[in-house]
Design a protein around this motif. Structure first.
Motif, PDB file in Angstrom:
ATOM      1  N   THR A  60       0.787  -1.254  -0.250  1.00 46.86           N
ATOM      2  CA  THR A  60       0.043  -0.065  -0.109  1.00 46.86           C
ATOM      3  C   THR A  60       0.876   1.099  -0.128  1.00 46.86           C
ATOM      4  O   THR A  60       1.526   1.458   0.971  1.00 46.86           O
ATOM      5  N   VAL A  61       0.925   1.967  -1.013  1.00 48.57           N
ATOM      6  CA  VAL A  61       1.560   3.212  -1.202  1.00 48.57           C
ATOM      7  C   VAL A  61       0.915   4.435  -0.586  1.00 48.57           C
ATOM      8  O   VAL A  61       1.611   5.524  -0.187  1.00 48.57           O
ATOM      9  N   GLY A  62      -0.459   4.342  -0.484  1.00 43.17           N
ATOM     10  CA  GLY A  62      -1.222   5.560   0.051  1.00 43.17           C
ATOM     11  C   GLY A  62      -2.708   5.190   0.101  1.00 43.17           C
ATOM     12  O   GLY A  62      -2.979   4.194  -0.078  1.00 43.17           O
ATOM     13  N   PHE A  63      -3.287   6.387   0.555  1.00 42.44           N
ATOM     14  CA  PHE A  63      -5.057   6.111   0.450  1.00 42.44           C
ATOM     15  C   PHE A  63      -5.432   7.403   0.270  1.00 42.44           C
ATOM     16  O   PHE A  63      -4.959   8.219   0.480  1.00 42.44           O
ATOM     17  N   SER A  64      -6.825   7.387  -0.191  1.00 41.15           N
ATOM     18  CA  SER A  64      -7.475   8.440  -0.575  1.00 41.15           C
ATOM     19  C   SER A  64      -8.924   8.357   0.294  1.00 41.15           C
ATOM     20  O   SER A  64      -9.314   7.263   0.195  1.00 41.15           O
ATOM     21  N   GLY A  65      -9.534   9.439   0.477  1.00 39.36           N
ATOM     22  CA  GLY A  65     -10.951   9.367   1.029  1.00 39.36           C
ATOM     23  C   GLY A  65     -11.789  10.546   0.134  1.00 39.36           C
ATOM     24  O   GLY A  65     -11.353  11.604   0.216  1.00 39.36           O
ATOM     25  N   THR A  66     -12.793  10.180  -0.222  1.00 38.90           N
ATOM     26  CA  THR A  66     -13.643  10.927  -1.197  1.00 38.90           C
ATOM     27  C   THR A  66     -15.027  10.928  -0.813  1.00 38.90           C
ATOM     28  O   THR A  66     -15.539   9.975   0.025  1.00 38.90           O
ATOM     29  N   ALA A  67     -15.790  12.215  -0.812  1.00 39.42           N
ATOM     30  CA  ALA A  67     -17.307  12.202  -0.474  1.00 39.42           C
ATOM     31  C   ALA A  67     -17.818  12.961  -1.906  1.00 39.42           C
ATOM     32  O   ALA A  67     -17.575  13.916  -2.042  1.00 39.42           O
ATOM     33  N   ALA A  68     -18.745  12.049  -2.672  1.00 38.75           N
ATOM     34  CA  ALA A  68     -19.136  12.398  -3.830  1.00 38.75           C
ATOM     35  C   ALA A  68     -18.027  12.810  -4.755  1.00 38.75           C
ATOM     36  O   ALA A  68     -17.168  12.069  -4.947  1.00 38.75           O
ATOM     37  N   THR A  69     -17.735  14.240  -5.121  1.00 39.44           N
ATOM     38  CA  THR A  69     -16.772  14.568  -5.928  1.00 39.44           C
ATOM     39  C   THR A  69     -15.753  15.309  -5.284  1.00 39.44           C
ATOM     40  O   THR A  69     -14.868  15.962  -5.919  1.00 39.44           O
ATOM     41  N   ASP A  70     -15.724  15.202  -3.947  1.00 37.25           N
ATOM     42  CA  ASP A  70     -14.818  15.881  -3.277  1.00 37.25           C
ATOM     43  C   ASP A  70     -13.655  14.870  -2.650  1.00 37.25           C
ATOM     44  O   ASP A  70     -13.919  14.291  -2.072  1.00 37.25           O
ATOM     45  N   LEU A  71     -12.220  15.080  -2.943  1.00 41.57           N
ATOM     46  CA  LEU A  71     -11.288  14.965  -2.339  1.00 41.57           C
ATOM     47  C   LEU A  71     -10.972  15.236  -0.867  1.00 41.57           C
ATOM     48  O   LEU A  71     -10.568  16.411  -0.662  1.00 41.57           O
ATOM     49  N   VAL A  72     -11.400  14.566   0.005  1.00 44.56           N
ATOM     50  CA  VAL A  72     -11.353  14.874   1.532  1.00 44.56           C
ATOM     51  C   VAL A  72     -10.050  14.428   2.037  1.00 44.56           C
ATOM     52  O   VAL A  72      -9.343  15.368   2.635  1.00 44.56           O
ATOM     53  N   MET A  73      -9.188  13.383   1.594  1.00 45.76           N
ATOM     54  CA  MET A  73      -7.839  13.135   2.031  1.00 45.76           C
ATOM     55  C   MET A  73      -7.298  12.253   0.928  1.00 45.76           C
ATOM     56  O   MET A  73      -7.684  11.463   0.328  1.00 45.76           O
ATOM     57  N   LEU A  74      -5.977  12.541   0.903  1.00 45.89           N
ATOM     58  CA  LEU A  74      -4.922  11.876   0.016  1.00 45.89           C
ATOM     59  C   LEU A  74      -3.573  11.881   0.787  1.00 45.89           C
ATOM     60  O   LEU A  74      -3.000  12.914   1.163  1.00 45.89           O
ATOM     61  N   PHE A  75      -3.384  10.638   1.136  1.00 44.68           N
ATOM     62  CA  PHE A  75      -1.758  10.636   1.859  1.00 44.68           C
ATOM     63  C   PHE A  75      -1.166   9.500   1.435  1.00 44.68           C
ATOM     64  O   PHE A  75      -1.519   8.318   1.003  1.00 44.68           O
ATOM     65  N   LEU A  76      -0.048  10.005   1.143  1.00 47.32           N
ATOM     66  CA  LEU A  76       1.075   8.729   0.652  1.00 47.32           C
ATOM     67  C   LEU A  76       2.146   8.504   1.870  1.00 47.32           C
ATOM     68  O   LEU A  76       2.401   9.395   2.494  1.00 47.32           O
ATOM     69  N   ASP A  77       2.679   7.255   1.629  1.00 44.67           N
ATOM     70  CA  ASP A  77       3.841   6.692   2.527  1.00 44.67           C
ATOM     71  C   ASP A  77       4.869   7.631   1.836  1.00 44.67           C
ATOM     72  O   ASP A  77       5.057   7.761   0.756  1.00 44.67           O
ATOM     73  N   PRO A  78       5.881   8.391   2.739  1.00 45.49           N
ATOM     74  CA  PRO A  78       6.907   9.407   2.110  1.00 45.49           C
ATOM     75  C   PRO A  78       7.764   8.577   1.230  1.00 45.49           C
ATOM     76  O   PRO A  78       8.413   9.118   0.453  1.00 45.49           O
ATOM     77  N   ALA A  79       7.810   7.276   1.440  1.00 44.93           N
ATOM     78  CA  ALA A  79       8.869   6.549   0.643  1.00 44.93           C
ATOM     79  C   ALA A  79       8.508   6.491  -0.861  1.00 44.93           C
ATOM     80  O   ALA A  79       9.186   6.295  -1.738  1.00 44.93           O
ATOM     81  N   TYR A  80       7.220   6.838  -1.069  1.00 48.51           N
ATOM     82  CA  TYR A  80       6.641   6.994  -2.543  1.00 48.51           C
ATOM     83  C   TYR A  80       6.401   8.568  -3.019  1.00 48.51           C
ATOM     84  O   TYR A  80       5.851   8.549  -4.072  1.00 48.51           O
ATOM     85  N   PHE A  81       6.795   9.248  -2.068  1.00 51.17           N
ATOM     86  CA  PHE A  81       6.768  10.761  -2.677  1.00 51.17           C
ATOM     87  C   PHE A  81       7.532  11.057  -3.689  1.00 51.17           C
ATOM     88  O   PHE A  81       8.548  10.225  -4.106  1.00 51.17           O
ATOM     89  N   ARG A  82       7.009  11.908  -4.577  1.00 47.16           N
ATOM     90  CA  ARG A  82       7.559  12.438  -5.914  1.00 47.16           C
ATOM     91  C   ARG A  82       8.092  11.308  -6.973  1.00 47.16           C
ATOM     92  O   ARG A  82       8.986  11.474  -7.655  1.00 47.16           O
TER      93      ARG A  82
END
Length: 142
Positions: A60-82
């Motif tokens: 798992t490199v990260g996760f997202s959380g959406t509500a309808a068409t809104d991105l509420v959260m997006l977090f990546l493990d820093p090992a997978y940044f950039r």
């Protein structure tokens, strides 16, 4: 190839650990007590969104959380940044879920620049987060 998988409560410990590493790398503005309170509340926040973990094989490199068409959260493990994973996630959400808006901390200029590169622009600002803490929130729209 990065693949989405709907997260379940069994995934919460892994996602909370990713959140903690990501926040340590990007959210230095958070007071320690606030960071701890937010971390304790994550299961409740997760339950309010469509929570997806994004995987590279079985990792798992990260996760997202959406509500309808809104991105509420997006977090990546820093090992997978950039590495382009954030862009892949956002572009997938735009194409498949009609992502239109995103909320970002004003004190996280890297995230703001990232979303601007994805075609989002500022539409409003609030001086506190949704729990009333003194962390300004920016609402962006495509």
């Amino acid at each position: 190839m990065l693949t989405p998988q709907r997260a379940t409560p069994a995934d919460y410990p892994e996602l909370i650990a990713i959140w903690a590493r990501s926040v340590a790398a990007t959210h230095q503005f958070l007071q320690p007590a606030d960071r701890e309170a937010i971390q304790r509340a994550l299961p409740q926040y997760f339950a309010q969104v469509t929570l997806v973990k994004w995987q590279l094989g079985t990792t798992t490199v990260g996760f997202s959380g959406t509500a309808a068409t809104d991105l509420v959260m997006l977090f990546l493990d820093p090992a997978y940044f950039r590495r382009g994973y954030g862009q892949t996630i956002v572009q997938t959400l735009i194409a498949e879920d009609n992502l239109q808006t995103v909320t970002v901390n004003a004190q996280n200029p890297g995230a703001l620049a990232f979303y601007r590169r994805q075609g989002f622009h500022l539409v409003s600002r609030f001086e506190t987060d949704t729990d009333g803490r003194p962390y300004p929130i920016l609402n962006l729209k495509r």
